[in-house]
Design an enzyme around this catalytic site. Structure first.
Site, mmCIF file in Angstrom:
data_model
loop_
_atom_site.group_PDB
_atom_site.id
_atom_site.type_symbol
_atom_site.label_atom_id
_atom_site.label_comp_id
_atom_site.label_asym_id
_atom_site.label_seq_id
_atom_site.Cartn_x
_atom_site.Cartn_y
_atom_site.Cartn_z
ATOM 1 C CG ASP A 190 44.945 -0.522 -10.900
ATOM 2 O OD1 ASP A 190 45.184 -0.806 -12.147
ATOM 3 O OD2 ASP A 190 45.840 -0.892 -10.185
ATOM 4 C CD GLU A 273 53.650 -5.385 -20.610
ATOM 5 O OE1 GLU A 273 53.095 -4.612 -19.816
ATOM 6 O OE2 GLU A 273 54.520 -6.331 -20.377
#
Length: 335
Positions: A190, A273
């Site tokens: 998205d 991350e």
């Protein structure tokens, strides 16, 4: 007395010259075919979800022949035509097809050097997504990756279970098994992408970094770059992370990924991350700033607004009509 051509040379000499030229042309054609017309890769044997969860080392292999397109590896790891493996984690929901239609048509603009690794957090592939991938014309693989049960009951951050970790780790395993060169990039379904980002990340030597727009109240998540070096991070939430960076804000070379075979994203929301980059063994000084030394925004952390729960009418009244097919697209989990 020999017959002479218009140029004053014997015809026999002309014929020999022509024969020599044709022979050289045939040899050049054969060499070209050998160098550039590589055969397609053979897809691995399909595996069931149960087998994959029992054997996480092989979690990169759940694909069928219908869900795989061949690829050609980049021969020069520093060349400008390196393959970019775009890993997209997704899951069945009413907005899924709309998001992936938009992303696929963005990727089509950079198609020659892209390979799309699409991984669904689902027990089986969504038929509408499989059809979309085949129709796109992109080189791709369509995988499934259910969240391991051990990860489900242990949300460690704001009470949330991190979505997409199993899918991204499955994509990483697939790349390790099938790629020899190139770059890996995580592209959420998205987000919004300037197609220049994919050309930029081809330059990645180890780990490259770049800004991501529309992240937190600061408006952007970006490395702080001075004199071509990353000196700090500009991000609305540091949370004790060594690398406070957005998922869309970095890329990793396949060479480095294969050198760190156990590097994976942790099941800790907000720290995926950071945990992955730590396991790659890089430091801040190793980070390579791209996008004009991180002065340009080429990717935005946009989010599709979730629609209200869809409650279709009694579909028994519409059997044999187009309405049933439309609901299959909007309610993929029930398709």
């Amino acid at each position: 007395m020999s017959v002479v051509s218009r140029l004053g040379r014997p015809l026999r000499q002309d014929r020999l010259t022509l024969l020599l030229l044709l022979t050289c042309l045939a040899l050049m054609t054969k060499v070209y075919v050998m160098l550039y017309d590589t055969p397609e890769d053979t897809p691995p044997t399909p595996r069931s979800s149960a087998e994959l969860l029992d054997n996480p080392q092989e979690s990169s292999l759940p694909l069928s022949s219908a869900s795989h397109r061949s690829r050609r590896e980049a021969s020069d790891p520093e060349s400008g035509t390196r393959t970019v493996y775009v890993i997209t984690a997704t899951y069945p929901r009413p907005e899924q097809e709309a998001d992936l239609v938009r992303l696929s048509q963005t990727l089509m603009h950079a198609a020659p050097f892209l390979f799309w690794v699409v991984v669904e957090d689902a027990p089986q592939r969504t038929p509408a997504l499989a059809e979309l991938l085949e129709r796109s014309g992109l080189r791709y693989v369509h995988l499934i990756a259910e969240v391991p049960e051990l990860a489900l009951p242990r949300p460690r951050f704001w009470g949330r279970v991190p979505r997409g970790v199993a899918s991204r780790n499955t994509g990483l395993s697939w790349v390790r098994s099938h790629a020899t060169a190139g770059v890996v990039y995580f592209a959420d379904d998205d987000n919004s992408y300037d197609i220049r980002i994919f050309t930029e990340i081809q330059k990645t030597r180890g780990v490259s970094v770049f800004p991501v727009g529309l992240v937190t109240e600061l408006g952007v998540s970006s490395p702080v770059v001075i004199g071509g070096q990353v000196t700090d991070f500009y991000d609305g939430w540091h949370g004790g992370r060594r690398f406070p960076i957005d998922m869309a804000g970095f890329a990793v070379s396949v060479t480095l990924l294969k050198q760190r075979p156990n590097a994976a994203m942790p099941y800790r929301a907000g720290y995926e991350e950071d945990g992955f980059l730590k396991e790659l063994g890089v430091t801040r000084e190793d980070l390579q700033p791209l996008a004009d030394e991180c002065s340009q925004i080429l990717v935005w952390h946009t989010r599709t607004e979730k629609v209200a729960p869809i409650r279709p009418a009694d579909l028994n009244k519409f059997q044999g009509s187009n309405i049933v097919a439309l609901m299959d697209h909007l309610l993929p989990m029930k398709a």
